[in-house]
Design a protein around this motif. Structure first.
Motif, short mmCIF file in Angstrom:
data_model
loop_
_atom_site.label_atom_id
_atom_site.label_comp_id
_atom_site.label_asym_id
_atom_site.label_seq_id
_atom_site.Cartn_x
_atom_site.Cartn_y
_atom_site.Cartn_z
N TRP A 186 0.86 -1.18 0.00
CA TRP A 186 0.00 0.00 0.00
C TRP A 186 0.90 1.23 0.00
O TRP A 186 1.73 1.39 0.89
CB TRP A 186 -0.92 0.01 1.21
CG TRP A 186 -1.84 1.19 1.26
CD1 TRP A 186 -2.53 1.75 0.23
CD2 TRP A 186 -2.20 1.95 2.43
NE1 TRP A 186 -3.29 2.81 0.67
CE2 TRP A 186 -3.10 2.96 2.02
CE3 TRP A 186 -1.83 1.88 3.77
CZ2 TRP A 186 -3.65 3.88 2.90
CZ3 TRP A 186 -2.39 2.80 4.65
CH2 TRP A 186 -3.28 3.78 4.22
N PHE A 235 5.03 3.75 2.17
CA PHE A 235 4.82 2.50 1.47
C PHE A 235 4.96 1.38 2.49
O PHE A 235 5.97 1.31 3.20
CB PHE A 235 5.84 2.31 0.34
CG PHE A 235 5.66 1.02 -0.39
CD1 PHE A 235 4.54 0.79 -1.16
CD2 PHE A 235 6.62 0.02 -0.30
CE1 PHE A 235 4.37 -0.41 -1.84
CE2 PHE A 235 6.46 -1.18 -0.97
CZ PHE A 235 5.33 -1.39 -1.74
N GLU A 246 4.36 -2.95 3.14
CA GLU A 246 4.25 -4.24 2.46
C GLU A 246 4.22 -5.34 3.50
O GLU A 246 4.90 -5.26 4.51
CB GLU A 246 5.42 -4.43 1.49
CG GLU A 246 6.77 -4.26 2.16
CD GLU A 246 7.92 -3.99 1.21
OE1 GLU A 246 7.73 -3.93 -0.01
OE2 GLU A 246 9.05 -3.86 1.72
N THR A 304 -4.46 7.10 -2.13
CA THR A 304 -3.82 5.82 -2.40
C THR A 304 -3.30 5.81 -3.82
O THR A 304 -4.04 6.08 -4.76
CB THR A 304 -4.80 4.65 -2.18
OG1 THR A 304 -5.16 4.61 -0.80
CG2 THR A 304 -4.20 3.32 -2.61
N PHE A 305 -2.01 5.50 -3.98
CA PHE A 305 -1.40 5.41 -5.30
C PHE A 305 -1.23 3.98 -5.76
O PHE A 305 -1.20 3.70 -6.95
CB PHE A 305 -0.03 6.10 -5.31
CG PHE A 305 -0.12 7.57 -5.12
CD1 PHE A 305 -0.61 8.38 -6.12
CD2 PHE A 305 0.26 8.15 -3.92
CE1 PHE A 305 -0.72 9.75 -5.95
CE2 PHE A 305 0.16 9.51 -3.74
CZ PHE A 305 -0.33 10.32 -4.75
N LEU A 306 -1.10 3.08 -4.80
CA LEU A 306 -0.87 1.68 -5.13
C LEU A 306 -1.42 0.83 -4.00
O LEU A 306 -1.17 1.12 -2.83
CB LEU A 306 0.64 1.43 -5.29
CG LEU A 306 1.09 0.00 -5.49
CD1 LEU A 306 0.74 -0.45 -6.90
CD2 LEU A 306 2.59 -0.12 -5.27
N SER A 307 -2.16 -0.18 -4.37
CA SER A 307 -2.68 -1.10 -3.37
C SER A 307 -2.89 -2.45 -4.06
O SER A 307 -3.62 -2.52 -5.04
CB SER A 307 -4.00 -0.58 -2.81
OG SER A 307 -4.51 -1.46 -1.84
N ARG A 328 2.13 -7.87 -4.38
CA ARG A 328 3.54 -7.54 -4.62
C ARG A 328 4.29 -8.83 -4.92
O ARG A 328 4.05 -9.86 -4.32
CB ARG A 328 4.17 -6.90 -3.38
CG ARG A 328 3.53 -5.65 -2.87
CD ARG A 328 3.72 -4.47 -3.76
NE ARG A 328 5.13 -4.22 -3.95
CZ ARG A 328 5.62 -3.47 -4.92
NH1 ARG A 328 4.82 -2.92 -5.81
NH2 ARG A 328 6.90 -3.26 -5.05
N ASN A 346 3.79 7.12 -12.51
CA ASN A 346 4.37 5.82 -12.26
C ASN A 346 4.66 5.71 -10.77
O ASN A 346 5.52 6.42 -10.26
CB ASN A 346 5.65 5.67 -13.08
CG ASN A 346 6.32 4.34 -12.91
OD1 ASN A 346 5.93 3.54 -12.07
ND2 ASN A 346 7.34 4.10 -13.70
N THR A 347 3.95 4.83 -10.07
CA THR A 347 4.15 4.71 -8.63
C THR A 347 5.55 4.24 -8.28
O THR A 347 6.02 4.48 -7.17
CB THR A 347 3.11 3.74 -8.01
OG1 THR A 347 3.19 2.49 -8.68
CG2 THR A 347 1.72 4.30 -8.11
N ASN A 348 6.22 3.60 -9.21
CA ASN A 348 7.60 3.18 -8.94
C ASN A 348 8.50 4.38 -8.67
O ASN A 348 9.51 4.25 -7.98
CB ASN A 348 8.15 2.34 -10.08
CG ASN A 348 7.56 0.95 -10.10
OD1 ASN A 348 7.15 0.42 -9.06
ND2 ASN A 348 7.47 0.36 -11.26
#
Length: 146
Positions: free
Chosen positions: A14, A61, A63, A87-90, A93, A126-128
């Motif tokens: 997340w 972030f 995990e 939230t950008f990424l959920s 992984r 790009n969430t990376n």
């Protein structure tokens, strides 16, 4: 602690950002308190991750196992010390990025604050980019510690 890959562990991540709801004079003490309490809690829940605080914005972030991330997420969403949580990424992984840190935090940085604000103003494509920024900052900050 060794962490197995997603296929065997159900790892999720997340990535979120929020605005600090506290006056700046209280904010750093609150962040120190968050970090102090989060490190043992995250370790107990098998959660790893990194936190940035720019003075006005949190970027974090996390995990770990899905249930652990859900528990922490619920706590963060209810925390009145910040608002405007985005939230950008959920989701799933493949592997951990911050496997050596139950919560990596190295203190505020004007350089990082500028980078974070630039990412928000340019639009997160790009969430990376954010995860890489967290990782670079943590590695540099840890190398600078005695």
């Amino acid at each position: 602690m060794t962490h197995p890959p997603l296929q065997r562990s159900g790892l999720v991540g997340w990535l979120y950002a929020s605005r600090c709801a506290l006056p700046l004079v209280w904010a750093q003490r609150a962040v120190d308190d968050i970090v102090e309490k989060s490190i043992p809690r995250n370790a107990a829940l098998d959660v790893t991750g990194a936190l940035l605080f720019t003075g006005s914005r949190f970027v974090q972030f996390l995990e770990g196992p899905a249930q652990s991330i859900a528990t922490i997420r619920q706590s963060i969403l209810a925390d009145r010390r910040h608002h405007d949580i985005v939230t950008f990424l959920s989701g799933s992984r493949a592997e951990r990025v911050f496997s050596n840190w139950s919560l990596a935090y190295a203190g505020p940085s004007l350089f990082v604050a500028d980078k974070v604000e630039n990412l928000f103003h340019a639009g997160i494509k790009n969430t990376n980019e954010i995860i890489d920024l967290l990782e670079q900052f943590v590695i540099i900050a840890q190398a600078d510690k005695p």
